[in-house]
Design a protein around this motif. Structure first.
Motif, PDB file in Angstrom:
ATOM      1  N   THR A 114      -5.586   0.324  -7.764  1.00  0.00           N
ATOM      2  CA  THR A 114      -4.282   1.420  -7.540  1.00  0.00           C
ATOM      3  C   THR A 114      -4.742   2.554  -8.605  1.00  0.00           C
ATOM      4  OG1 THR A 114      -2.830  -0.032  -6.739  1.00  0.00           O
ATOM      5  CG2 THR A 114      -2.056   2.200  -7.307  1.00  0.00           C
ATOM      6  N   ALA A 251       1.199   6.840  -9.518  1.00  0.00           N
ATOM      7  CA  ALA A 251       0.328   6.085  -8.719  1.00  0.00           C
ATOM      8  C   ALA A 251       0.008   6.623  -7.519  1.00  0.00           C
ATOM      9  CB  ALA A 251       1.219   4.671  -8.577  1.00  0.00           C
ATOM     10  N   TYR A 252      -0.797   6.432  -6.830  1.00  0.00           N
ATOM     11  CA  TYR A 252      -1.297   6.885  -5.380  1.00  0.00           C
ATOM     12  C   TYR A 252      -1.410   5.520  -4.684  1.00  0.00           C
ATOM     13  CZ  TYR A 252      -2.435  11.660  -7.232  1.00  0.00           C
ATOM     14  OH  TYR A 252      -2.142  12.889  -7.721  1.00  0.00           O
ATOM     15  N   THR A 253      -0.753   5.559  -3.500  1.00  0.00           N
ATOM     16  CA  THR A 253      -1.119   4.251  -2.822  1.00  0.00           C
ATOM     17  C   THR A 253      -1.186   4.723  -1.230  1.00  0.00           C
ATOM     18  OG1 THR A 253       1.191   4.065  -2.546  1.00  0.00           O
ATOM     19  CG2 THR A 253      -0.026   2.855  -4.229  1.00  0.00           C
ATOM     20  N   ALA A 261      -6.422   3.670   3.429  1.00  0.00           N
ATOM     21  CA  ALA A 261      -6.461   2.370   2.661  1.00  0.00           C
ATOM     22  C   ALA A 261      -8.104   1.928   2.379  1.00  0.00           C
ATOM     23  CB  ALA A 261      -5.747   1.413   3.059  1.00  0.00           C
TER      24      ALA A 261
END
Length: 276
Positions: A114, A251-253, A261
């Motif tokens: 992440t 955070a990048y998700t 993804a």
């Protein structure tokens, strides 16, 4: 060897490579980190770190002390002791905290899949993991304003993050309102005063928003990252505040199974590319 050099050596001995995300497969003579490993983590030359440990350099700058405390995973009390050994007063009340607690650093070390970074309350970039650098590019080597998110945004520094006009307005307003809140919490922070002064001289847009006196906390949003190798990724950007230290973990998700993804996973193969 001075007390400063002895303390640095002892603290280096107790930090294993695994604790800081470094490989530990080959045989090692060092109990903990090698000098070159600590120098890399702290952004120092091996020669300068050697001189500090051997007592041939005795008064590192506050920036160097802060970097060493972070790299060595020192507690707040140990960090303050390091400041004193280096001939500086520990960070005073009324200043935005810049110390990254060991627990926060361990969190970054474990979130290898992440992209995560840590900012202080005035949006100075303090630390980041390799996946963050792979996504957004290595940050500028220089510190100061060049690693401040608000400064870079309002002075149109290059960025891989794209915004629609609506997102741009919301992000600008949120950043300034958040900075205004920090300004009230840290009235003695000279660096914050300098940042606000320089922004008012550099950006009429900042002045307009700053003079509106909105106060808020910048939180989560969605952002599109234009990566030079994997293309555009639309990701959730979540901002978490660390209680007691007023740090921001960003955070990048991506949604599991999404195209974003897959592109994010590809970054692990490609590694870090230069920032734009």
């Amino acid at each position: 060897m001075t007390q400063l050099g002895l303390a640095l050596h002892r603290w280096r001995d107790r930090v294993s490579p695994a604790m800081v995300g470094l490989p530990d497969a080959e045989p090692r003579r060092a109990v903990g980190l090698r000098r070159e490993e600590l120098a890399q983590l702290a952004g120092l030359s091996v020669d300068y770190l050697t001189r500090l440990e051997q007592g041939r350099a005795t008064r590192p700058s506050t920036q160097v002390v802060t970097s060493l405390a972070r790299a060595l995973r020192l507690s707040t009390q140990e960090r303050d002791h390091l400041f004193l050994l280096a001939g500086h007063a520990p960070p005073a009340a009324g200043l935005a905290p810049t110390h990254v607690p060991a627990g926060v650093q361990r969190l970054l070390d474990r979130l290898t899949d992440t992209p995560v970074s840590v900012y202080d309350a005035t949006w100075n970039l303090l630390t980041w993991n390799q996946r963050w650098a792979a996504l957004l590019g290595e940050p500028p080597a220089r510190t100061g304003h060049e690693r401040n998110l608000v400064w870079r945004y309002f002075t149109d520094r290059p960025s891989r993050v794209g915004h629609t006009p609506e997102q741009d307005d919301a992000f600008a307003s949120a950043l300034v309102a958040d900075l205004r809140a920090a300004d009230a919490r840290y009235p003695n922070d000279v660096s914050l005063r300098s940042l606000v002064r320089d922004l008012t001289e550099a950006s009429p847009r900042f002045v307009e928003l700053w003079d509106g006196y909105a106060v808020a906390t910048h939180e989560s949003s969605r952002k599109t990252i234009h990566h030079p190798e994997v293309g555009a990724l639309t990701l959730d950007c979540d901002v978490l505040t660390v209680p007691g230290s007023d740090l921001r973990i960003v955070a990048y998700t991506a949604e599991p199974g999404s195209d974003a993804a897959d592109r994010l996973a590809l970054l692990a193969v490609l590694g870090t590319s230069p920032s734009v």
